[in-house]
Scaffold this active site. Structure first.
Site, mmCIF file in Angstrom:
data_model
loop_
_atom_site.group_PDB
_atom_site.id
_atom_site.type_symbol
_atom_site.label_atom_id
_atom_site.label_comp_id
_atom_site.label_asym_id
_atom_site.label_seq_id
_atom_site.Cartn_x
_atom_site.Cartn_y
_atom_site.Cartn_z
ATOM 1 N N GLU A 83 21.282 61.252 51.244
ATOM 2 C CA GLU A 83 22.306 60.252 50.983
ATOM 3 C C GLU A 83 22.046 59.592 49.631
ATOM 4 O O GLU A 83 20.987 58.997 49.452
ATOM 5 C CB GLU A 83 22.309 59.196 52.095
ATOM 6 C CG GLU A 83 23.512 58.288 52.046
ATOM 7 C CD GLU A 83 23.598 57.373 53.262
ATOM 8 O OE1 GLU A 83 24.705 57.164 53.761
ATOM 9 O OE2 GLU A 83 22.547 56.869 53.698
ATOM 10 N N ALA A 120 26.187 56.735 61.993
ATOM 11 C CA ALA A 120 24.831 56.313 62.366
ATOM 12 C C ALA A 120 23.879 56.569 61.190
ATOM 13 O O ALA A 120 23.791 55.754 60.273
ATOM 14 C CB ALA A 120 24.381 57.039 63.623
ATOM 15 N N ARG A 121 23.200 57.701 61.204
ATOM 16 C CA ARG A 121 22.340 58.094 60.099
ATOM 17 C C ARG A 121 22.484 59.594 59.890
ATOM 18 O O ARG A 121 22.655 60.363 60.846
ATOM 19 C CB ARG A 121 20.871 57.732 60.371
ATOM 20 C CG ARG A 121 20.548 56.251 60.277
ATOM 21 C CD ARG A 121 20.720 55.732 58.838
ATOM 22 N NE ARG A 121 20.353 54.325 58.710
ATOM 23 C CZ ARG A 121 21.211 53.318 58.793
ATOM 24 N NH1 ARG A 121 22.497 53.572 59.054
ATOM 25 N NH2 ARG A 121 20.802 52.073 58.634
ATOM 26 N N ASP A 162 23.771 59.281 76.943
ATOM 27 C CA ASP A 162 22.670 58.378 76.601
ATOM 28 C C ASP A 162 21.655 58.438 77.736
ATOM 29 O O ASP A 162 21.961 58.043 78.862
ATOM 30 C CB ASP A 162 23.178 56.946 76.425
ATOM 31 C CG ASP A 162 22.107 56.009 75.864
ATOM 32 O OD1 ASP A 162 20.940 56.104 76.303
ATOM 33 O OD2 ASP A 162 22.436 55.196 74.982
ATOM 34 N N ASP A 170 30.400 58.900 57.192
ATOM 35 C CA ASP A 170 30.069 57.733 56.372
ATOM 36 C C ASP A 170 28.610 57.788 55.951
ATOM 37 O O ASP A 170 28.198 57.033 55.079
ATOM 38 C CB ASP A 170 30.345 56.439 57.146
ATOM 39 C CG ASP A 170 30.220 55.207 56.256
ATOM 40 O OD1 ASP A 170 30.870 55.191 55.190
ATOM 41 O OD2 ASP A 170 29.471 54.279 56.614
ATOM 42 N N HIS A 177 28.978 55.259 52.788
ATOM 43 C CA HIS A 177 28.180 54.348 53.615
ATOM 44 C C HIS A 177 28.772 52.923 53.584
ATOM 45 O O HIS A 177 28.093 51.952 53.251
ATOM 46 C CB HIS A 177 26.723 54.332 53.128
ATOM 47 C CG HIS A 177 25.761 53.881 54.200
ATOM 48 N ND1 HIS A 177 24.530 54.467 54.395
ATOM 49 C CD2 HIS A 177 25.842 52.895 55.131
ATOM 50 C CE1 HIS A 177 23.887 53.864 55.381
ATOM 51 N NE2 HIS A 177 24.674 52.903 55.841
ATOM 52 N N ILE A 201 26.604 49.380 68.584
ATOM 53 C CA ILE A 201 27.832 49.904 67.989
ATOM 54 C C ILE A 201 28.584 50.758 69.004
ATOM 55 O O ILE A 201 29.802 50.623 69.158
ATOM 56 C CB ILE A 201 27.515 50.710 66.719
ATOM 57 C CG1 ILE A 201 26.918 49.787 65.649
ATOM 58 C CG2 ILE A 201 28.764 51.408 66.192
ATOM 59 C CD1 ILE A 201 26.291 50.514 64.484
#
Length: 335
Positions: free
Chosen positions: A274, A245-246, A185, A269, A293, A166
């Site tokens: 959640e 992402a999460r 990263d 999102d 989400h 992504i």
């Protein structure tokens, strides 16, 4: 269809017509000997032994049962798993890799709508849309022709956390725009970053310098609360945090504390928990834009993942290499 590899659908059947509308189902049936009327939600029920005994390909998706050692023992001919969804972490394990079974995932196809959502959020954040919407809503009027000096996307500094599938799609989508992209990263080299057209920095530098910070790292034990109170405090006033992402990657309590001051804004999102508790401040804070989400594939976008899977099935049936084959060596540090 004896000349076609014998295959089985394994997923929640509610997704089957969305993933494989009629034209795609016809193509899949031309490549594999597969019955659209048989969709396994479990692989340990009555009659499954007979089915598994001849299966060469499993076409899986959301809701698929795990392909553990017990299942594999009853599927001696299995050669490939074509996953019409994203991550395969909950689906496959060591027993499958030890057998040398090929696994392909439609994660790349699912990455595109998330990247598109992120692009839209970045551009709207840079334009100040979220704050200006609230101001307009409160004042019910505006001065025609007034130029807002504090907003704009020309030279916007965007920080991306993670060069995932992504994250890389977001980089591609940002190329036509006059923005500067920072990337954090630990698995990306300077040369690779240069090839991507981004500036590689460490995470602490990124959160302190970017006007928009977008999270694309995997959900791993070591990435829990990657964005914590300290890193939130290091962000400049007016920074917008985007998380597709999460939720566990961001310390929710610390984020709420910062958002309550009005110093930062967020496009979320995903959250942790959640969904959020019904009384969560995230529902009411004016500097939060929260969605349920939905950044990943929705509606007709599922057919893109189906198409990716059909094309893999056609390659497999023709004896060609799978293009979206999962590398078990990399799986441990991916979503």
């Amino acid at each position: 269809m004896a000349d076609h590899p014998k295959a089985l659908f394994a997923m929640d059947p509610v997704f089957l017509p969305q993933l494989f509308p009629e034209p795609l189902m016809r193509r899949l049936g031309a490549a594999l000997d597969i019955d659209p009327g048989t969709v396994a939600e479990r692989l340990d029920g009555p009659g499954t032994d007979e089915i598994l005994a001849d299966v060469e390909v499993i076409v899986s998706g959301w809701g698929a049962p795990p392909l553990d050692a017990a299942v594999l023992e009853r599927a001696p001919k299995l050669r490939a798993v074509l996953h019409a969804a994203g991550s395969v972490k909950g689906l496959v394990g060591d027993a499958l890799w030890e057998r040398g079974i090929a696994v392909a995932s439609a994660a790349g196809a699912n990455a595109l709508p998330v990247a598109e959502y992120t692009l839209a959020a970045i551009l709207m954040a840079g334009k100040g849309i979220f704050g200006l919407r609230e101001r307009f809503r409160a004042e019910r009027s505006f001065e025609l022709g007034y130029i807002h000096p504090e907003v704009g996307n020309f030279g916007l500094r965007v920080g991306l956390i993670g060069a995932s599938a992504i994250g890389r799609r977001v980089i591609e989508l940002l190329r036509p725009f006059d923005v500067e992209v920072l990337l954090a990263d630990p698995f990306v080299s300077e040369d690779e970053a240069a090839a991507l057209g981004v500036r590689l920095v460490d995470l602490d530098h990124l959160v302190a310098q970017a006007a928009v910070v977008s999270v694309h790292a995997p959900d791993l034990p070591e990435t829990r609360h990657l964005i914590d109170a300290e890193r939130l405090a290091a962000m400049k006033d007016g920074t917008v945090l985007i998380n597709t992402a999460r939720g566990r990657l961001v310390d929710t309590d610390a984020l709420v504390a910062e958002l309550r001051t009005g110093r930062l804004a967020a496009v979320l999102d995903v959250t942790h928990p959640e969904p959020p508790q019904a009384d969560s401040p995230l529902f009411d804070l004016p500097n939060v834009f929260m969605t349920p989400h939905v950044a990943g594939s929705q509606g007709n976008e599922l057919a893109r993942m189906g198409l990716c899977t059909v094309e893999e099935a056609e390659r497999f049936a023709a004896g060609q290499p799978l293009l979206n084959r999962v590398d078990p060596e990399l799986l441990g540090r991916r979503a």
